[in-house]
Motif scaffolding. Structure first.
Motif, PDB file in Angstrom:
ATOM      1  N   GLU A 167       0.820  -1.294  -0.090  1.00  0.00           N
ATOM      2  CA  GLU A 167       0.136   0.104   0.009  1.00  0.00           C
ATOM      3  C   GLU A 167       0.837   1.263   0.053  1.00  0.00           C
ATOM      4  OE1 GLU A 167      -2.743  -0.483   3.396  1.00  0.00           O
ATOM      5  OE2 GLU A 167      -4.161  -1.515   2.194  1.00  0.00           O
ATOM      6  N   SER A 169       2.907   4.174  -1.458  1.00  0.00           N
ATOM      7  CA  SER A 169       2.987   5.032  -2.778  1.00  0.00           C
ATOM      8  C   SER A 169       3.883   4.944  -3.406  1.00  0.00           C
ATOM      9  CB  SER A 169       2.513   6.620  -2.470  1.00  0.00           C
ATOM     10  OG  SER A 169       3.635   6.944  -1.458  1.00  0.00           O
ATOM     11  N   THR A 171       6.997   2.413  -5.255  1.00  0.00           N
ATOM     12  CA  THR A 171       6.841   1.045  -5.565  1.00  0.00           C
ATOM     13  C   THR A 171       8.217   0.360  -4.914  1.00  0.00           C
ATOM     14  OG1 THR A 171       6.015   1.911  -7.681  1.00  0.00           O
ATOM     15  CG2 THR A 171       6.958  -0.343  -7.403  1.00  0.00           C
ATOM     16  N   HIS A 216      -4.961   2.521  -7.374  1.00  0.00           N
ATOM     17  CA  HIS A 216      -3.540   2.109  -6.827  1.00  0.00           C
ATOM     18  C   HIS A 216      -3.630   0.572  -6.714  1.00  0.00           C
ATOM     19  CE1 HIS A 216       0.068   1.733  -4.321  1.00  0.00           C
ATOM     20  NE2 HIS A 216      -0.481   0.653  -3.665  1.00  0.00           N
TER      21      HIS A 216
END
Length: 284
Positions: A167, A169, A171, A216
């Motif tokens: 979760e 933001s 990567t 997302h």
């Protein structure tokens, strides 16, 4: 996303808890209300909690109760009522954010946890609040038990670790490395290779199922399916069940998010991995 009662208090989510919806006890049959059943007990607890919450603070002497007595009251409530209890007033919310309440809750709900040794590896145990949440997840979501019959705390911590990483933001460098970290954690705690692979697969499935349907998550699942095309040696390769669930969510929950090019790319990858493709996955 799955959210436990303890999650609501950890996140301070009181918006979904009503403090004025009266329990219609006056409409309930008195025999049902006073019966010695789990349903009746839950009804009585809810009624008492609602009455307590609707009472003026000045009249109830609430402020005069010391913290340790309030904690003893709260930990005896059903877990499903904790979110509502944490929203009675700021002082209650502070107790649920602190360590004392969770230490008492741990000792009463899982008295053997303090006798457990700390395990090696990159995923630690953290605070009492986190440990309680991990045990709750292991027991109620993952249904994991140790060799001694007690709830195995480690899978719950791995679930929290993986979910938090997915979760973010930013990567991760590699989902393969993330999966390898989970396998190594189970191996470091003495799990056999087969057991480590099985536990990691169950955790991945639970986390994938808990992810919200948003942009997302869509991009996240797309990245994972593309990256994990690389073959990894046992026990580090991704299980068939996890791979299937990744594609299943893309073709069902996120079907409208796929462009035509994305759809055919994902379908080609799915046909390469699986012998049979469900009819529901076909057709753009």
């Amino acid at each position: 996303m799955m959210e436990t009662a303890s999650d609501s208090m950890i996140n301070g989510n009181c918006s979904s808890v009503s403090t004025r919806n009266k329990i219609p006890t006056d409409c309930c049959d008195e025999k049902i209300f006073n019966a010695k059943t789990p349903e009746a007990s839950s009804l009585r607890n809810s009624a008492m909690l609602e009455e307590f919450m609707s009472t003026e603070v000045e009249e109830s002497g609430f402020d005069r109760l010391p913290d340790h007595l309030l904690i003893e009251v709260f930990v005896r409530l059903p877990t499903s009522d904790w979110a509502a209890a944490s929203c009675v007033q700021k002082r209650c919310a502070d107790l649920f954010r602190g360590e004392s309440l969770w230490q008492v809750a741990l000792s009463k709900r899982w008295p053997s946890v303090d006798r457990k040794k700390r395990w090696p590896g990159p995923i630690g145990r953290g605070s009492s609040k986190r440990r309680y949440t991990a045990l709750y997840i292991s027991k109620n979501i993952l249904s994991f038990s140790g060799l001694d019959g007690d709830t195995d705390e480690l899978p719950g911590h791995v679930f929290l670790f993986l979910k938090e990483q997915l979760e973010l933001s930013v990567t991760p460098l590699s989902y393969g490395l993330l999966h390898g970290t989970i396998i190594d954690q189970f191996l470091a705690c003495g799990k056999a290779r087969d057991t480590a692979h099985e536990l990691a697969s169950k955790v991945w499935l639970a986390v994938i199922n808990s992810l919200e349907e948003n942009e997302h998550t869509f991009h996240l699942l797309m990245r994972i399916t593309k990256e994990w095309e690389v073959f990894l040696p046992y026990p580090y390769y991704e299980s068939h069940a996890v791979q299937w669930r990744l594609f299943e969510r893309l073709f069902t929950d996120f079907r409208d998010c796929l462009t035509q090019m994305d759809y055919y790319d994902v379908l080609t990858c799915a046909k390469y991995k699986f012998e049979l493709i469900p009819p529901t996955w076909l057709g753009y």
